[in-house]
Design a protein around this motif. Structure first.
Motif, PDB file in Angstrom:
ATOM      1  N   ASP A  88     -29.736  33.155 -98.786  1.00  0.00           N
ATOM      2  CA  ASP A  88     -29.383  34.020 -99.911  1.00  0.00           C
ATOM      3  C   ASP A  88     -28.585  35.184 -99.351  1.00  0.00           C
ATOM      4  OD1 ASP A  88     -30.727  32.399-101.550  1.00  0.00           O
ATOM      5  OD2 ASP A  88     -32.523  33.677-101.745  1.00  0.00           O
ATOM      6  N   LEU A  89     -27.674  35.674-100.188  1.00  0.00           N
ATOM      7  CA  LEU A  89     -26.798  36.726 -99.708  1.00  0.00           C
ATOM      8  C   LEU A  89     -26.928  37.976-100.578  1.00  0.00           C
ATOM      9  CD1 LEU A  89     -24.436  37.551 -97.844  1.00  0.00           C
ATOM     10  CD2 LEU A  89     -22.889  36.543 -99.521  1.00  0.00           C
ATOM     11  N   ALA A  90     -27.013  39.124 -99.925  1.00  0.00           N
ATOM     12  CA  ALA A  90     -26.939  40.399-100.647  1.00  0.00           C
ATOM     13  C   ALA A  90     -25.797  41.180-100.034  1.00  0.00           C
ATOM     14  CB  ALA A  90     -28.253  41.162-100.499  1.00  0.00           C
ATOM     15  N   LEU A  91     -24.922  41.711-100.874  1.00  0.00           N
ATOM     16  CA  LEU A  91     -23.717  42.368-100.353  1.00  0.00           C
ATOM     17  C   LEU A  91     -23.855  43.877-100.227  1.00  0.00           C
ATOM     18  CD1 LEU A  91     -21.021  40.229-102.147  1.00  0.00           C
ATOM     19  CD2 LEU A  91     -21.298  40.455 -99.682  1.00  0.00           C
ATOM     20  N   ASN A  92     -25.006  44.428-100.678  1.00  0.00           N
ATOM     21  CA  ASN A  92     -25.228  45.859-100.451  1.00  0.00           C
ATOM     22  C   ASN A  92     -26.705  46.143-100.255  1.00  0.00           C
ATOM     23  OD1 ASN A  92     -26.540  46.440-103.059  1.00  0.00           O
ATOM     24  ND2 ASN A  92     -24.518  45.973-103.909  1.00  0.00           N
ATOM     25  N   GLY A  93     -26.996  47.382 -99.888  1.00  0.00           N
ATOM     26  CA  GLY A  93     -28.343  47.779 -99.523  1.00  0.00           C
ATOM     27  C   GLY A  93     -29.363  47.631-100.636  1.00  0.00           C
ATOM     28  N   GLU A  94     -29.006  48.096-101.856  1.00  0.00           N
ATOM     29  CA  GLU A  94     -29.961  48.030-102.966  1.00  0.00           C
ATOM     30  C   GLU A  94     -30.359  46.584-103.251  1.00  0.00           C
ATOM     31  OE1 GLU A  94     -27.220  49.836-103.239  1.00  0.00           O
ATOM     32  OE2 GLU A  94     -27.845  51.901-103.707  1.00  0.00           O
ATOM     33  N   GLU A  95     -29.328  45.741-103.333  1.00  0.00           N
ATOM     34  CA  GLU A  95     -29.588  44.338-103.617  1.00  0.00           C
ATOM     35  C   GLU A  95     -30.439  43.731-102.497  1.00  0.00           C
ATOM     36  OE1 GLU A  95     -25.981  42.092-104.153  1.00  0.00           O
ATOM     37  OE2 GLU A  95     -27.117  40.238-104.480  1.00  0.00           O
ATOM     38  N   GLY A  96     -30.102  44.112-101.268  1.00  0.00           N
ATOM     39  CA  GLY A  96     -30.852  43.622-100.116  1.00  0.00           C
ATOM     40  C   GLY A  96     -32.312  43.996-100.217  1.00  0.00           C
ATOM     41  N   PHE A  97     -32.567  45.261-100.609  1.00  0.00           N
ATOM     42  CA  PHE A  97     -33.947  45.719-100.724  1.00  0.00           C
ATOM     43  C   PHE A  97     -34.670  44.957-101.831  1.00  0.00           C
ATOM     44  CE2 PHE A  97     -37.009  48.702-102.693  1.00  0.00           C
ATOM     45  CZ  PHE A  97     -37.912  48.769-101.647  1.00  0.00           C
ATOM     46  N   GLU A  98     -33.996  44.813-102.990  1.00  0.00           N
ATOM     47  CA  GLU A  98     -34.622  44.115-104.116  1.00  0.00           C
ATOM     48  C   GLU A  98     -34.990  42.682-103.744  1.00  0.00           C
ATOM     49  OE1 GLU A  98     -35.899  45.285-106.795  1.00  0.00           O
ATOM     50  OE2 GLU A  98     -35.222  47.254-106.093  1.00  0.00           O
ATOM     51  N   ARG A  99     -34.023  41.981-103.143  1.00  0.00           N
ATOM     52  CA  ARG A  99     -34.288  40.591-102.774  1.00  0.00           C
ATOM     53  C   ARG A  99     -35.322  40.504-101.654  1.00  0.00           C
ATOM     54  NH1 ARG A  99     -30.759  36.301-103.920  1.00  0.00           N
ATOM     55  NH2 ARG A  99     -29.192  36.829-105.483  1.00  0.00           N
ATOM     56  N   GLY A 100     -35.244  41.480-100.736  1.00  0.00           N
ATOM     57  CA  GLY A 100     -36.136  41.459 -99.578  1.00  0.00           C
ATOM     58  C   GLY A 100     -37.603  41.614 -99.959  1.00  0.00           C
ATOM     59  N   ARG A 101     -37.882  42.101-101.198  1.00  0.00           N
ATOM     60  CA  ARG A 101     -39.275  42.262-101.638  1.00  0.00           C
ATOM     61  C   ARG A 101     -39.965  40.939-101.827  1.00  0.00           C
ATOM     62  NH1 ARG A 101     -39.389  47.440-105.077  1.00  0.00           N
ATOM     63  NH2 ARG A 101     -41.145  46.458-106.095  1.00  0.00           N
ATOM     64  N   SER A 102     -39.177  39.879-101.957  1.00  0.00           N
ATOM     65  CA  SER A 102     -39.775  38.560-102.120  1.00  0.00           C
ATOM     66  C   SER A 102     -40.407  38.117-100.803  1.00  0.00           C
ATOM     67  CB  SER A 102     -38.690  37.558-102.535  1.00  0.00           C
ATOM     68  OG  SER A 102     -39.086  36.262-102.145  1.00  0.00           O
ATOM     69  N   PRO A 103     -41.619  37.571-100.843  1.00  0.00           N
ATOM     70  CA  PRO A 103     -42.262  37.145 -99.601  1.00  0.00           C
ATOM     71  C   PRO A 103     -41.825  35.752 -99.135  1.00  0.00           C
ATOM     72  CG  PRO A 103     -43.775  36.913-101.432  1.00  0.00           C
ATOM     73  CD  PRO A 103     -42.478  37.393-102.019  1.00  0.00           C
ATOM     74  N   ASP A 104     -40.841  35.159 -99.847  1.00  0.00           N
ATOM     75  CA  ASP A 104     -40.484  33.768 -99.548  1.00  0.00           C
ATOM     76  C   ASP A 104     -39.619  33.594 -98.305  1.00  0.00           C
ATOM     77  OD1 ASP A 104     -41.791  33.331-101.855  1.00  0.00           O
ATOM     78  OD2 ASP A 104     -39.997  32.942-103.082  1.00  0.00           O
ATOM     79  N   TYR A 105     -38.999  34.669 -97.842  1.00  0.00           N
ATOM     80  CA  TYR A 105     -38.038  34.503 -96.747  1.00  0.00           C
ATOM     81  C   TYR A 105     -38.740  34.355 -95.402  1.00  0.00           C
ATOM     82  CZ  TYR A 105     -34.575  35.822-100.192  1.00  0.00           C
ATOM     83  OH  TYR A 105     -33.793  35.859-101.300  1.00  0.00           O
TER      84      TYR A 105
END
Lengths: 441, 230
Positions: free
Chosen positions: B33-50
């Protein structure tokens, strides 16, 4: 500020001299009076009034010019004997007719009532005291004047000198701003604080000039060392773009290009690493480390490389030498020295890493028995990108020893080079009580 | 060694680099999965699936280090690889290795990135206390510290044994030079010389010479890999 302080000290000193001399003279007068008094008292005790009157007359005759004052009066203050015509009306003023002259003068007096209600007055003229005080006043005033004049002259001289020295520093600063770093502040050769300051500023300028020269050299060398692989890459790609694609040669082209780019990146990371170490931001990584363990680990790591040459690589010296430092950096520095020693040592030669605890410092030395380097090159080899002409063809980027120098500097260590006869010995001397620069400041 | 398809998160603001990363990860068995900025990265990073997160150090608005810190604060412990243009000069990034995460200096070889992501992804699962390791006809006895190949004993120095053990434990995966230096020698810098290659070269001579097939392979520009022919 200093002048006000000096003035206050001088004034209070003079005040003290004045006070102590006048009070000494006054107390001396009081002692004379007390002595006369007790002399007369003794005569009275011995032979009564008759003896007392005789004694008074004798004292008057004896001290005709001393300014002594004697008067014996009965209970109605009628004078019986003495050199004062009447019992003074106002004793507290201390001003009486001087005996024999009719001139009024100041006296200190002591009055005693005898057991039969007669009164005995003993006094002493304070004329001596006054003239003495006047003399002291004059002397002190003169001294004060002299000191003030002297202070004035000195402060004018000092100010002129200070302004002159500041002006010479200013002139040098202006010259540097206008014409570059070559100018230096002139020394007077008198070894005062101004010369000291000028000397420090001059050596600071020397250091800045050396650093700038070094930066220029490094820039030139970086330009050279980076341009060479970049030019190779460019040429290769340009040539390839003009020829038809062929799987085999294309693969080689890509591999060679990646290899050259890796070389460029390595130079970059070495430079950044050195500048980071030189900025001394890594002392927080300092811990107690054993140089002997580091030496053994380095030797073990380079064992295979030494075997390839072949060179006999060994550790010698004390089994445990502890200093405060950064293990990674010390390892890297020693590794660089060993790497060099193996690279430039002779085949079937020896490279020895020696660790020793000296009195105030710890020694770690790397010595080989190869061709060594001419002693006139010693000073240059720690410069960035410096490589002996004959080693230009060997692999390496000339940054290894700069890194060693930077690590040594961070550890407040001395580096020296010795002719190992034959070969070269690098010695790193780390202070045993090594602390971080913050602790020392 | 087969890997289940695992999801990783890539937070990178440079679109071209980001797309290269995604492509490379997907070509190597990851779902990215790709996040192109910090906010998006943080939001997606909250998922424990990675399984792993790859985060660029320098991002507009929220810094990479800040993202990691904020995720840790809310209890997300996904192993993270930070990509930094500063690298060793950056003390905050250096601190990551101590915390179990990892960093890589830009620019990097994709193979090295993959090796490090693999290592982080493996960390959570495969900690098997084997007494004996085997690859092809090579056997490492971890108790007696002895090595045999096709039944014949190979003499290794203690450090050489550690090098081989580390490579064999990561069988099928590329071990970058710096990782080897870190795990075997406990050194945290990238050597500019080829000393590790020379050292591994000697281990290889002892292990591989005059055998049916080589086990220790050099991965150009990156490191080493132990692999038996399939």
């Amino acid at each position: 500020m200093a002048i006000a302080g000096f003035g206050a000290i001088v004034l209070s000193l003079l005040g003290y001299i004045y006070w102590s001399t006048t009070s000494y003279v006054a107390s001396r007068t009081d002692r004379v009076i007390a002595a006369e008094q007790s002399l007369l008292q003794a005569a009275y005790d011995r032979g009564g009034r008759g003896a007392l009157v005789a004694a008074i007359k004798a004292r008057i005759a004896e001290r005709a010019v001393d300014g002594g004052l004697y008067l014996l009066a009965d209970q109605n203050f009628k004078p019986i004997a003495g050199n004062l015509a009447d019992w003074p009306r106002d004793l507290s003023s201390g001003n009486f007719d001087a005996p024999g002259t009719g001139r009024r003068s100041s006296y200190r007096v002591l009055v005693r009532t005898l057991p039969d209600q007669w009164r005995l007055l003993v006094g002493q003229s304070t004329e001596d005291l006054e003239s003495f005080t006047r003399a002291i006043d004059a002397a002190l005033a003169f001294t004060l004047l002299l000191i003030a004049m002297l202070a004035g002259v000195v402060s004018i001289l000092v100010t002129r000198r200070t302004v002159g020295r500041i002006e010479s520093i200013n002139a040098t600063s202006r010259a540097i701003m206008e014409r570059g770093l070559a100018a230096r502040i002139r020394l007077r050769g008198v070894n005062d604080e101004w010369d000291e300051l000028a000397k420090n500023l001059n050596s600071m300028l020397d250091r800045i000039e050396a650093l700038m020269r070094e930066v220029r050299e490094v820039t030139d060398n970086v330009a050279h060392d980076l341009r060479t692989p970049l030019a190779r890459i460019r040429g290769r790609l340009e040539k390839a773009s003009g020829t038809p694609r062929k799987a085999e040669s294309d693969q080689k082209l890509v591999d060679d290009t990646i290899g050259d780019l890796d070389g460029v990146l390595r130079i970059f990371s070495s430079l950044m690493r050195i500048s980071q170490i030189e900025s001394a931001a890594r002392t927080e990584g300092f811990a107690i480390v054993d140089l002997a363990t580091i030496a053994r680990d380095v030797v073990e790591l380079f064992d295979a490389a030494a075997e390839q040459k072949p060179i006999t690589l060994s550790v010698a010296g004390d089994p445990c030498v502890v200093v405060t430092g950064d293990r990674d950096l010390l390892f890297d520095a020693v590794a660089n020295l060993v790497d060099n020693a193996i690279k430039y040592g002779k085949k079937n030669g020896m490279v020895t890493v020696t660790v020793r605890a000296l009195e105030h410092e710890a020694l770690i030395a790397v010595a080989d028995d190869g061709p060594g380097i001419p002693s006139d090159e010693f000073a240059h080899i720690f410069r960035r990108f410096y490589r002996l002409e004959r080693s230009r063809c060997t692999a390496g980027n000339g940054l290894g020893l700069s890194l060693v120098a930077a690590v040594a500097h961070l550890h407040r260590a001395r580096i020296d080079l010795k002719d190992n006869q034959p070969g070269l010995a690098f010695r790193l001397l780390i202070p045993s009580g090594n602390t971080t620069p913050e602790d020392r400041a | 060694m087969t890997e289940n398809r695992r999801r990783i998160l890539i937070v990178e603001d440079d679109r071209e680099t980001a797309e290269q990363l995604v492509e490379f990860a997907e070509a190597n068995g990851y779902e990215a999965d790709l996040a192109l900025n910090g906010e998006e990265g943080f939001e997606r990073g909250r998922s424990p699936d990675y399984a792993v997160m790859v985060i660029d150090r320098m991002l507009p608005s929220i810094d990479g280090i800040t993202i990691i810190r904020r995720l840790r604060e809310i209890g997300i412990v996904t192993p993270t690889l930070i990509i930094s243009a500063l690298g060793e000069v950056d003390d905050k990034v250096r601190g990551l290795r101590a915390g179990g995460d990892d960093y890589l200096v830009k620019p990097f070889a994709f193979a090295e990135l993959l090796a490090r992501v693999d290592a982080l992804a493996r960390r959570s699962t495969a900690v098997v206390k084997d007494m004996v390791l085997r690859v092809g006809d090579l056997t490492l006895d971890l108790v007696s510290r002895s090595v045999t190949r096709a039944g014949r004993e190979i003499e290794l120095l203690p450090r050489e044994f550690q090098v081989l053990e580390y490579l064999v434990r990561n069988e099928g995966h590329v071990v970058p030079r710096a990782m080897l230096l870190q795990h075997v020698w406990d050194l945290h810098f990238d050597p500019t010389t080829n000393i590790i290659d020379v050292y591994v070269g000697r281990v290889r001579r002892k292990v591989d010479s005059s055998r049916d097939y080589p086990l220790i392979h050099t991965v150009r520009g990156v490191g080493f890999c132990v692999r038996a022919p399939s």
